[in-house]
Design a protein around this motif. Structure first.
Motif, short mmCIF file in Angstrom:
data_model
loop_
_atom_site.label_atom_id
_atom_site.label_comp_id
_atom_site.label_asym_id
_atom_site.label_seq_id
_atom_site.Cartn_x
_atom_site.Cartn_y
_atom_site.Cartn_z
N LEU A 88 0.86 -1.18 0.00
CA LEU A 88 0.00 0.00 0.00
C LEU A 88 0.89 1.23 0.00
CD1 LEU A 88 -2.86 -0.80 2.52
CD2 LEU A 88 -2.75 -1.22 0.09
N TYR A 89 0.65 2.16 -0.92
CA TYR A 89 1.47 3.36 -0.99
C TYR A 89 1.10 4.30 0.15
CZ TYR A 89 2.89 8.00 -2.37
OH TYR A 89 3.41 9.26 -2.37
N GLY A 90 2.13 4.85 0.79
CA GLY A 90 1.90 5.84 1.84
C GLY A 90 1.52 5.24 3.17
N SER A 91 1.48 3.89 3.27
CA SER A 91 1.12 3.27 4.54
C SER A 91 2.39 2.85 5.27
CB SER A 91 0.23 2.06 4.28
OG SER A 91 0.30 1.18 5.38
N SER A 95 4.24 -0.91 3.82
CA SER A 95 5.26 -0.61 2.83
C SER A 95 6.30 -1.71 2.75
CB SER A 95 5.95 0.71 3.16
OG SER A 95 5.09 1.77 2.90
N THR A 164 8.45 2.79 -4.81
CA THR A 164 7.69 3.78 -4.05
C THR A 164 7.66 5.12 -4.78
OG1 THR A 164 8.60 2.68 -2.11
CG2 THR A 164 7.40 4.72 -1.74
N GLN A 171 0.50 9.69 -8.42
CA GLN A 171 -0.63 10.09 -7.58
C GLN A 171 -1.32 11.32 -8.16
OE1 GLN A 171 -1.73 8.14 -4.99
NE2 GLN A 171 -0.18 6.83 -5.91
N ASN A 244 1.66 -1.28 -9.07
CA ASN A 244 2.46 -0.15 -8.63
C ASN A 244 3.10 0.58 -9.81
OD1 ASN A 244 2.04 -0.26 -5.89
ND2 ASN A 244 3.66 -1.75 -5.55
N THR A 251 -3.81 2.76 -2.10
CA THR A 251 -3.57 3.39 -0.80
C THR A 251 -4.34 2.71 0.32
OG1 THR A 251 -5.24 4.98 -1.45
CG2 THR A 251 -2.94 5.68 -1.62
N ILE A 252 -5.44 2.00 -0.03
CA ILE A 252 -6.18 1.26 1.00
C ILE A 252 -6.41 -0.17 0.49
CG2 ILE A 252 -7.35 3.16 2.20
CD1 ILE A 252 -9.68 2.69 0.25
N GLU A 255 -9.05 -0.91 -2.35
CA GLU A 255 -8.54 -0.51 -3.67
C GLU A 255 -7.54 -1.55 -4.18
OE1 GLU A 255 -6.35 3.07 -3.56
OE2 GLU A 255 -6.29 3.32 -5.74
#
Lengths: 301, 213
Positions: A88-91, A95, A164, A171, A244, A251-252, A255
């Motif tokens: 998940l990006y930003g988690s 990560s 990443t 985004q 990715n 992000t969640i 999704e």
């Protein structure tokens, strides 16, 4: 080096979620394929039962050390692939162990399991296994070419080798996804994707109707169960990379599940529509249709 | 015994001579052993439930009954929804269906395939021929009672039984396995000498080891 030990249980949690999701998703895809053939297909939970049964077999035999290590390599290929790219990006939690050059490592891990399998199947001594694995390696190598070209193209486009950072650059709206900013690379990669999912038309390696049943001919009991575990994890791990690199990441978790399922469905869709290729046909197909698109995507960048 | 199975000296491509003994080199001769289930009963019950819900059949048709298995894979009967699948290799299969008459020549292959399957394993006799010879009762070249040669868990009678009968048979086999009574592999190991004597009585050109896993 400062290592955050809390990453380990988080990564294991990712593994657990992906494992269960993978088992259910594989069964669901099989069910969809069965529906196309007007069958009901296996129950959604069938993969769990098969797994318990194979781990619960009483006897198992070995053909040597590499025979043991084959499924282990295969599983570590799938798990490694999953653990070194961010789910998940930003988690902070999901990560995993992603780092600056993880794209190169991921490319390596995609191939790692197949090589381990080649060694294991070779030691089993069964001629069908040897034939199956040489077919498999030939086909996977041909399918890997356009994917590698697409990855280079994407790396050049974003000037980075970190998954990443590639996700970060996509985004802010779906028009920023690589599929819209670099469609040629994504086309080449999605054609290559068909070849590595072991679904028709590119499943001559494992299809029971062909030379039975290819590389895993001699594998049984817990060896087979290890490989089944990998069959649940590896496709999802591979799709995570595709998601990715080309489809903006997730992000969640909802999704994530949706995107992974839709990408998987692409290969299932092609699989139920087209009949099976022979190995030399599929290699020719990759070289004629997928590789030029990959080269073009690098050239026009 | 066939000449290629004899013990002999072979000259390799590098000029070295070495001895080849195919029966020892290609097979293992260790006899099967009785394998107990899991020590804790609830674990064994779980395994038995999983075994009953995930029956993998060896794709090996011995007689005319094999034609009755094929419709089970197709939309009309679709056995996959009951957890039944076909595997192309004996290593991964749990259930061996002897489908109809079994000639002595095929019996040899059936024994080899059965012994390569991993324990626990089950055998279904399909059709009257496996029970008493059926319409081949006076044939010189088929076996009459399958139970003398392999441990049978279940018979499905008829000539031929329809695919529905096979589906009902699978459900009965599931009950047997869940009750912990599907111990054919252990029965085979415990009475190994008896089974081997019976097999050798009908197979005259026995050119394989006594047990090959």
């Amino acid at each position: 080096m400062d290592f955050d030990w809390m990453k380990v249980p988080y990564a294991l949690l990712t593994l657990f979620i992906v494992f269960n999701f993978g088992l259910l998703q594989t069964a669901l895809i099989q069910k969809i394929a069965a529906r196309v053939g007007r069958r009901h297909g296996i129950p959604v939970w069938q993969n769990y039962i098969d797994l318990i049964k194979n781990y619960g077999q009483r006897s198992s035999i070995t053909h040597g050390v590499m025979f043991y290590l084959g499924p282990v390599f295969r599983l570590s290929g799938g798990v490694g692939l999953l653990l070194f790219v961010p789910s998940l990006y930003g988690s902070e939690m999901f990560s995993n162990f992603s780092f600056a050059g993880d794209l190169i490592l991921a490319l390596y891990f995609v191939f790692f399991g197949t090589l381990g399998m080649a060694l294991g199947a070779g030691e089993s001594g069964h001629p069908h296994a040897a034939i199956g694995v040489s077919r498999g390696l030939a086909q996977v190598t041909a399918a890997e070419l356009p994917f590698a070209l697409a990855v280079f193209s994407v790396a050049l486009q974003y000037q980075t080798l970190s998954v990443t950072e590639i996700v970060a650059a996509q985004q802010g709206g779906f028009l920023n996804w690589t599929v819209f900013t670099n469609p040629l690379a994504v086309t080449a990669a999605m054609l290559s994707f068909l070849g590595s999912m072991m679904r028709p038309p590119f499943d001559v390696v494992l299809a029971p109707q062909e030379i039975p049943i290819g590389p895993p001919t001699e594998y049984h009991s817990s060896y087979l169960a290890l490989m089944q575990t990998n069959r649940a994890i590896f496709p999802v791990a591979k799709i995570v990379i595709y998601m990715n690199l080309f489809f903006g990441g997730a992000t969640i978790w909802p999704e994530f599940f949706l995107k992974v399922f839709c990408i998987y469905l692409w290969s299932a869709f092609v699989g139920v529509v087209f009949p099976r290729f022979r190995v030399e046909q599929s290699i020719r197909w990759f070289l004629i249709w997928a590789v030029p698109i990959g080269v073009l995507s690098i050239l026009i960048l | 015994m066939k000449p290629e199975l004899m013990k002999r000296m072979v000259k390799g491509p590098d000029g070295l001579e070495f001895e080849v003994e195919p029966l020892r080199d290609y097979y293992c001769e260790a006899a099967p052993t009785v394998m107990p289930g899991a020590y804790i009963k609830i674990v064994e019950d779980l395994f038995n439930w999983a075994r009953s819900e995930s029956i993998w059949i060896l794709g090996f048709g011995t007689g005319c009954g094999a034609i009755e298995m094929r419709p089970l894979m197709t939309p009309r009967f679709d056995a996959y929804r009951y957890g039944v699948q076909w595997r192309p290799t004996p290593r991964q299969a749990n259930l061996f269906i002897i489908s109809g008459y079994l000639s002595v020549k095929t019996l040899k292959r059936a024994i080899r395939s059965y012994e390569q399957m991993q324990s626990p394993k089950y055998v279904i006799g399909l059709g009257s021929c496996t029970i008493n010879g059926g319409m081949y009762w006076d044939s010189y070249n088929t076996i009459k009672r399958l139970d003398d040669y392999l441990p049978v868990d279940l018979y499905i009678a008829g000539c031929m039984p329809r695919p529905e009968a096979l589906l009902a048979g699978f459900e009965d086999l599931k009950k047997i396995i869940r009750a912990g009574k599907g111990e054919g592999a252990n029965q085979y190991a415990a009475n190994f000498d008896w089974y081997k004597a019976n097999q050798k009585k009908v197979i005259h050109d026995w050119d394989m080891p006594d047990y090959n896993w």
